[in-house]
Design an enzyme around this catalytic site. Sequence first.
Site, PDB file in Angstrom:
ATOM      1  N   GLY A   1       0.806  -1.213   0.000  1.00 33.49           N
ATOM      2  CA  GLY A   1       0.000   0.000   0.000  1.00 33.49           C
ATOM      3  C   GLY A   1       0.842   1.267   0.000  1.00 33.49           C
ATOM      4  O   GLY A   1       0.511   2.253  -0.677  1.00 33.49           O
TER       5      GLY A   1
ATOM      6  N   ASN B   1      -8.138   4.092   8.358  1.00 40.04           N
ATOM      7  CA  ASN B   1      -7.526   3.003   9.115  1.00 40.04           C
ATOM      8  C   ASN B   1      -7.592   3.194  10.630  1.00 40.04           C
ATOM      9  O   ASN B   1      -7.445   2.247  11.377  1.00 40.04           O
ATOM     10  CB  ASN B   1      -6.060   2.821   8.690  1.00 40.04           C
ATOM     11  CG  ASN B   1      -5.298   4.122   8.644  1.00 40.04           C
ATOM     12  OD1 ASN B   1      -5.708   5.067   7.975  1.00 40.04           O
ATOM     13  ND2 ASN B   1      -4.203   4.194   9.353  1.00 40.04           N
TER      14      ASN B   1
ATOM     15  N   GLN C   1      -7.658  -0.339   3.529  1.00 45.01           N
ATOM     16  CA  GLN C   1      -8.454  -0.865   4.647  1.00 45.01           C
ATOM     17  C   GLN C   1      -9.800  -1.416   4.182  1.00 45.01           C
ATOM     18  O   GLN C   1     -10.364  -2.305   4.810  1.00 45.01           O
ATOM     19  CB  GLN C   1      -8.710   0.218   5.697  1.00 45.01           C
ATOM     20  CG  GLN C   1      -7.531   0.533   6.584  1.00 45.01           C
ATOM     21  CD  GLN C   1      -7.107  -0.627   7.468  1.00 45.01           C
ATOM     22  OE1 GLN C   1      -7.913  -1.477   7.870  1.00 45.01           O
ATOM     23  NE2 GLN C   1      -5.829  -0.674   7.774  1.00 45.01           N
TER      24      GLN C   1
ATOM     25  N   SER D   1      -3.539  -3.567  -0.656  1.00 39.97           N
ATOM     26  CA  SER D   1      -2.403  -4.283  -0.086  1.00 39.97           C
ATOM     27  C   SER D   1      -2.846  -5.637   0.465  1.00 39.97           C
ATOM     28  O   SER D   1      -3.830  -5.718   1.193  1.00 39.97           O
ATOM     29  CB  SER D   1      -1.812  -3.428   1.030  1.00 39.97           C
ATOM     30  OG  SER D   1      -0.815  -4.136   1.716  1.00 39.97           O
ATOM     31  N   ALA D   2      -2.090  -6.692   0.119  1.00 42.95           N
ATOM     32  CA  ALA D   2      -2.527  -8.060   0.418  1.00 42.95           C
ATOM     33  C   ALA D   2      -2.550  -8.408   1.913  1.00 42.95           C
ATOM     34  O   ALA D   2      -3.389  -9.181   2.358  1.00 42.95           O
ATOM     35  CB  ALA D   2      -1.637  -9.064  -0.325  1.00 42.95           C
TER      36      ALA D   2
ATOM     37  N   THR E   1      12.179  -7.484 -10.479  1.00 39.19           N
ATOM     38  CA  THR E   1      11.746  -8.858 -10.697  1.00 39.19           C
ATOM     39  C   THR E   1      10.431  -9.120  -9.974  1.00 39.19           C
ATOM     40  O   THR E   1      10.285  -8.785  -8.800  1.00 39.19           O
ATOM     41  CB  THR E   1      12.829  -9.841 -10.188  1.00 39.19           C
ATOM     42  OG1 THR E   1      14.028  -9.564 -10.906  1.00 39.19           O
ATOM     43  CG2 THR E   1      12.415 -11.292 -10.398  1.00 39.19           C
TER      44      THR E   1
ATOM     45  N   CYS F   1       4.670   7.563  17.934  1.00 39.64           N
ATOM     46  CA  CYS F   1       5.878   8.079  18.569  1.00 39.64           C
ATOM     47  C   CYS F   1       6.779   8.666  17.494  1.00 39.64           C
ATOM     48  O   CYS F   1       7.375   7.951  16.701  1.00 39.64           O
ATOM     49  CB  CYS F   1       6.603   6.958  19.289  1.00 39.64           C
ATOM     50  SG  CYS F   1       7.894   7.575  20.353  1.00 39.64           S
TER      51      CYS F   1
HETATM   52  C1  LIG Z   1      -1.756  -0.361   5.951  1.00 39.38           C
HETATM   53  C2  LIG Z   1      -2.156   0.826   5.154  1.00 39.38           C
HETATM   54  C3  LIG Z   1      -1.314   1.351   4.154  1.00 39.38           C
HETATM   55  C4  LIG Z   1       0.075   0.820   3.926  1.00 39.38           C
HETATM   56  O1  LIG Z   1       0.064  -0.431   3.305  1.00 39.38           O
HETATM   57  P1  LIG Z   1       1.375  -1.368   3.401  1.00 39.38           P
HETATM   58  O2  LIG Z   1       1.085  -2.478   2.462  1.00 39.38           O
HETATM   59  O3  LIG Z   1       1.456  -1.812   4.822  1.00 39.38           O
HETATM   60  O4  LIG Z   1       2.528  -0.538   2.975  1.00 39.38           O
HETATM   61  C5  LIG Z   1      -1.772   2.415   3.413  1.00 39.38           C
HETATM   62  N1  LIG Z   1      -2.985   2.939   3.606  1.00 39.38           N
HETATM   63  C6  LIG Z   1      -3.831   2.468   4.550  1.00 39.38           C
HETATM   64  C7  LIG Z   1      -5.179   3.076   4.715  1.00 39.38           C
HETATM   65  C8  LIG Z   1      -3.444   1.404   5.354  1.00 39.38           C
HETATM   66  O5  LIG Z   1      -4.267   0.952   6.300  1.00 39.38           O
END
Ligand SMILES: *Cc1c(COP(=O)(O)O)cnc(C)c1O
Length: 395
Positions: A71, A151, A179, A199-200, A237, A327
């Site tokens: 993501g 998120n 999300q 994102s998987a 790749t 943080c």
């Molecule tokens: C987790 C998240 C991302 C980042 O995705 P990754 O695959 O962990 O880099 C981006 N946007 C949202 C809303 C997310 O919850």
Amino acid sequence: MKQIYLDHAATTCLDERVLQKMTPYFTTIYGNANSQHSFGRDAQKAVDEARDTIAALIGAKPNEVYFTSGGTESDNWALRGVCHALKNKGKHVIISKIEHAAMISTAKELEKEGFEFTYLGVDSEGFVDLKELENSIRPDTILVGCMLANNEIGTIEPIKEIAEIAHAHSALCFTDAVQAMGAIPVNVNDLGVDLMSFSAHKFNGPKGMGALYIRTGVSINRIISGGHQERTRRGGTTNVPGVVGFAEALKLTKSTMKEDSEYVASLRDRFIKRVTEEIPYVKLNGPKDGNKRLPNNADFSFEFIEGESILFSLDLAGIAVSSGSACSSGSLEPSHVLLAIGVPEEIAHGSIRFTFGKENTVEEVDYTVEKLKEIVNRLRAMSPLFDLKGEVKNV
Ligand SMILES: *Cc1c(COP(=O)(O)O)cnc(C)c1O
């Protein structure tokens, strides 16, 4: 000790069936998908099939799906790639104030290059203001970006309406669906978006594997230079096991999404009801209407105590959650999302996000409520803002 995982917005476990599907591509079918021999062809075949599967599940054409490392890369690519491709058309971009750090920090860097960003405000439940969007669009606006679901507080944004407004002013529309994917229906044509990231690992797939949907005809530069992979738009790749796992995870998730989401929402609703009824001085952040909130999300601010203290105490009790603070540079900054919905800074510091998954049980929800009550009482008893009976001091 009992261990309860309530941090599904951070990541999820890999589905055993997904792992099984991936394994041969680490060991026996290990060819480089770009190679001109049988090993390569076997790998390429798996990649093509995975791309077809994913495209069909989101309403896209296969050649509109581009594999990335997740993501974060997809968000970076959408924002940077469109800005750089369209800089002669305009240098103005609109994104919401509650985007993921992958968007906000990319925007800050693009500002240094001379792009201008408008950060759209949200209401007290986290919904972007469509009027404000309409008023912020300029003739030089090239892109409007807004996440499909937040998120931290679970707000599901009106992306279809946002896309319509963007298009009426000949700007592109991007959505971060990381999300939302696997939790609610996501179809690029129903949403009307031009670009979409996902994102998987947020739906029981492998980490480090994602995609950017790019509608045919959209101008976008590449950000990762290299070989001719991904139709010369993203070098590197191909992560064949990752791609195969990604497609399998999405297929499995979508096949039971309706039942799973209903079940997860029932856990969420039980939890929200018990926490708001049984713990005083607590505020639910995000939408009250369960249909406009991600089925897995419950985010609370507990007054008079620090979120970090709650998080550590829950962790000691075997319960994994996330706090609303990040943080940064040694100091605890309250979440930009909570500040954007108007939570006062001192209350934002006492925030905890609980995100449920289909493997959680009602017993786990009830156990967590009991532990939480003990922890909140104990921490408040130590707070100078409370008197000995656990009542708020009249100051
Ligand atoms: C987790 C998240 C991302 C980042 O995705 P990754 O695959 O962990 O880099 C981006 N946007 C949202 C809303 C997310 O919850």
